[in-house]
Write an enzyme that holds these catalytic residues in place. Structure first.
Site, PDB file in Angstrom:
ATOM      1  N   SER A  39       5.609  -0.791  10.370  1.00 33.90           N
ATOM      2  CA  SER A  39       5.418  -0.444  11.776  1.00 33.90           C
ATOM      3  C   SER A  39       6.014   0.932  12.070  1.00 33.90           C
ATOM      4  O   SER A  39       5.466   1.688  12.875  1.00 33.90           O
ATOM      5  CB  SER A  39       6.023  -1.512  12.685  1.00 33.90           C
ATOM      6  OG  SER A  39       7.349  -1.769  12.312  1.00 33.90           O
ATOM      7  N   ASP A  74       3.988   4.684   2.377  1.00 40.40           N
ATOM      8  CA  ASP A  74       3.614   4.050   3.649  1.00 40.40           C
ATOM      9  C   ASP A  74       2.838   5.017   4.542  1.00 40.40           C
ATOM     10  O   ASP A  74       1.772   4.689   5.063  1.00 40.40           O
ATOM     11  CB  ASP A  74       4.868   3.566   4.392  1.00 40.40           C
ATOM     12  CG  ASP A  74       5.691   2.609   3.559  1.00 40.40           C
ATOM     13  OD1 ASP A  74       5.176   2.122   2.543  1.00 40.40           O
ATOM     14  OD2 ASP A  74       6.855   2.364   3.919  1.00 40.40           O
ATOM     15  N   GLU A 108      11.207  10.699   8.684  1.00 41.10           N
ATOM     16  CA  GLU A 108      11.929   9.451   8.369  1.00 41.10           C
ATOM     17  C   GLU A 108      13.142   9.749   7.465  1.00 41.10           C
ATOM     18  O   GLU A 108      14.234   9.225   7.677  1.00 41.10           O
ATOM     19  CB  GLU A 108      10.994   8.446   7.693  1.00 41.10           C
ATOM     20  CG  GLU A 108      11.704   7.160   7.329  1.00 41.10           C
ATOM     21  CD  GLU A 108      11.011   5.891   7.800  1.00 41.10           C
ATOM     22  OE1 GLU A 108       9.921   5.954   8.376  1.00 41.10           O
ATOM     23  OE2 GLU A 108      11.604   4.829   7.584  1.00 41.10           O
ATOM     24  N   LEU A 142       5.437  -4.344   7.059  1.00 37.67           N
ATOM     25  CA  LEU A 142       4.059  -3.826   7.039  1.00 37.67           C
ATOM     26  C   LEU A 142       4.028  -2.420   7.649  1.00 37.67           C
ATOM     27  O   LEU A 142       3.005  -1.959   8.138  1.00 37.67           O
ATOM     28  CB  LEU A 142       3.108  -4.764   7.771  1.00 37.67           C
ATOM     29  CG  LEU A 142       3.030  -6.188   7.210  1.00 37.67           C
ATOM     30  CD1 LEU A 142       2.063  -7.048   8.012  1.00 37.67           C
ATOM     31  CD2 LEU A 142       2.616  -6.194   5.742  1.00 37.67           C
TER      32      LEU A 142
HETATM   33  C1  GLA Z   1       9.289   1.039   1.406  1.00 37.82           C
HETATM   34  C2  GLA Z   1       9.243   2.560   1.349  1.00 37.82           C
HETATM   35  C3  GLA Z   1       8.126   3.039   0.421  1.00 37.82           C
HETATM   36  C4  GLA Z   1       8.204   2.352  -0.941  1.00 37.82           C
HETATM   37  C5  GLA Z   1       8.351   0.850  -0.786  1.00 37.82           C
HETATM   38  C6  GLA Z   1       8.600   0.146  -2.104  1.00 37.82           C
HETATM   39  O1  GLA Z   1       8.129   0.542   2.015  1.00 37.82           O
HETATM   40  O2  GLA Z   1       9.063   3.106   2.640  1.00 37.82           O
HETATM   41  O3  GLA Z   1       8.176   4.439   0.292  1.00 37.82           O
HETATM   42  O4  GLA Z   1       9.245   2.889  -1.714  1.00 37.82           O
HETATM   43  O5  GLA Z   1       9.407   0.504   0.097  1.00 37.82           O
HETATM   44  O6  GLA Z   1       7.488   0.244  -2.924  1.00 37.82           O
END
Ligand code: GLA
Length: 388
Positions: free
Chosen positions: A129, A174, A162, A127
């Site tokens: 974090s 995200d 990241e 989720l």
């Molecule tokens: C992770 C990555 C996102 C995306 C998802 C898959 O959460 O951080 O950028 O690629 O996987 O949809």
């Protein structure tokens, strides 16, 4: 929660003089998985669970970090003069990476900080974090030092850190979902150009239920990078016969017409997922706008099947959670969410069916996998903010 984190800050750092309290959410993706690095659409939303941060500016260049989720690690010290990507793992790489990325963009950090964090996102659940900590850190820096950066910039800085400080080749979904979150809305984002619209999530008699597999991701990051490069190779092969910049530009029909240019059957399936999932996401948002929740649920289910069979990022834990969910009356749709290989599923469940869902899926999961899954009924919340 605010009282508890401030009290802990005082205990850890001696006093709370000059400290402010901040919050950044976690996120769940409703549909559009593994499309964000393929120039496709995603449809995530911010949650009301996330990361709380208490922070204050110091008079010197020292950095002090403390996480209430890792009490045993105590206070971790560093300095603004020592911000560089390193091999050793540790949660402070997330805030440090963001500070490093700000400085790389020309925003000099004038002074150090004391920071204490507490996250109520289930650990390692997928989720986001880590993205939550990244956006929170950027927000703290912006608030204290007056940097003129938008929330969208905070997302881009988080992703940059990241990718380049932490070595995870993630897309923008995200950090964007977290930085741009809006209560009771999901974000329909086109990752090709970052254009987006908000779509109200009015589920009328149903809720979002997250099931956490408690399977640690393990090989997840290397498999993630592997999927990315499979898609890049497939794209390069397709570019020999069709003028596109990303897989997200292809319709299903066009893909079927040109797919023979991809020279490996596994890569055909990977690219097929990226193309079809993008189109499913567009259709799902249309269905939601037309108040057709049943169709939205069917598209969620089809998304899982594609992630299981063509993209192969699910595994027995996520498949069990989803396939057991499909058997429950009152489940409108269910799929894995996030990167996969462990982590969580998201299900749309009618209010009256939620208790039965948790029991039925939970029992079946324990019986088959041998350890428990955890369930959370979640709400869609806002992006980062100052709480006090
Ligand atoms: C992770 C990555 C996102 C995306 C998802 C898959 O959460 O951080 O950028 O690629 O996987 O949809």
């Amino acid at each position: 929660m605010v009282e508890a984190v401030v009290k802990r800050f005082e205990e850890v750092y001696g006093d709370k003089e000059g400290a402010k309290v901040f919050f950044a959410p976690g996120r769940v993706n409703l549909i559009g998985e593994h499309t964000d690095y393929n120039g496709g659409h995603v449809f995530p939303c911010a949650l009301t669970i996330g990361t709380y941060g208490v922070a204050r500016v110091r008079e010197d260049r020292k950095l002090r970090f403390y996480s209430m989720n890792f009490d045993h690690l105590g206070v971790i010290e560093s300095s603004l003069d020592d911000l560089k990507p390193r091999k050793e793992a540790g949660w402070t790489n997330y805030p440090k990476g963001v500070m490093w990325a700000f400085e790389g963009r020309g925003y000099q950090l004038p002074k150090g900080l004391d920071i204490l964090l507490y996250g109520n996102i289930p650990n390692g659940s997928g989720l986001s974090s880590s993205a939550s900590i990244e956006v929170l850190t950027g927000y703290i820096l912006k608030e204290f030092f007056g940097f003129e950066v938008s929330n969208q910039d905070l997302a881009l800085i988080g992703q940059y850190s990241e990718n380049n400080f932490n070595g995870v080749n993630c897309g923008i979904m995200d950090q964007f979902a977290i930085a741009m979150g809006k209560k009771d809305n999901a974000i329909f984002l086109d990752t090709a150009d970052l254009s987006y619209t908000y779509a109200p999530i009015s589920l009328k008699g149903a809720k979002l239920v997250i099931a956490c597999s408690n399977k640690k991701r393990g090989l997840g990051d290397s498999k993630y990078n592997e999927r990315r490069s499979e898609c890049e190779t497939a794209l390069a092969e397709l570019q020999g016969v069709v003028d596109i910049k990303s897989l997200g530009e292809l319709s299903e029909e066009k893909f079927e017409e040109v797919k023979s240019a991809i020279k490996d059957p596994v890569r055909v399936r990977r690219a097929k997922h990226a193309v079809y999932e993008n189109q499913r996401t567009v259709k799902a948002v249309e269905a939601l706008k037309a108040d057709n929740i049943a169709l939205f649920g069917e598209l969620m289910n089809a998304s899982h099947v594609s992630l299981r069979d063509d993209y192969e990022v699910t595994g027995i834990e996520l498949d069990t959670l989803v396939e057991e969910a499909w058997k429950v009356d009152g489940v409108i749709g269910s799929r894995m969410t996030g990167a996969g290989f462990g982590g969580c599923t998201v299900s749309l469940v009618k209010d009256e069916a939620i208790d039965g869902f948790v029991k039925q899926v939970g029992d079946a999961y324990l019986a088959k996998i041998g350890y428990k899954a955890d369930f959370y009924v979640v709400e869609v919340g806002d992006g980062p903010c100052v709480l006090r």
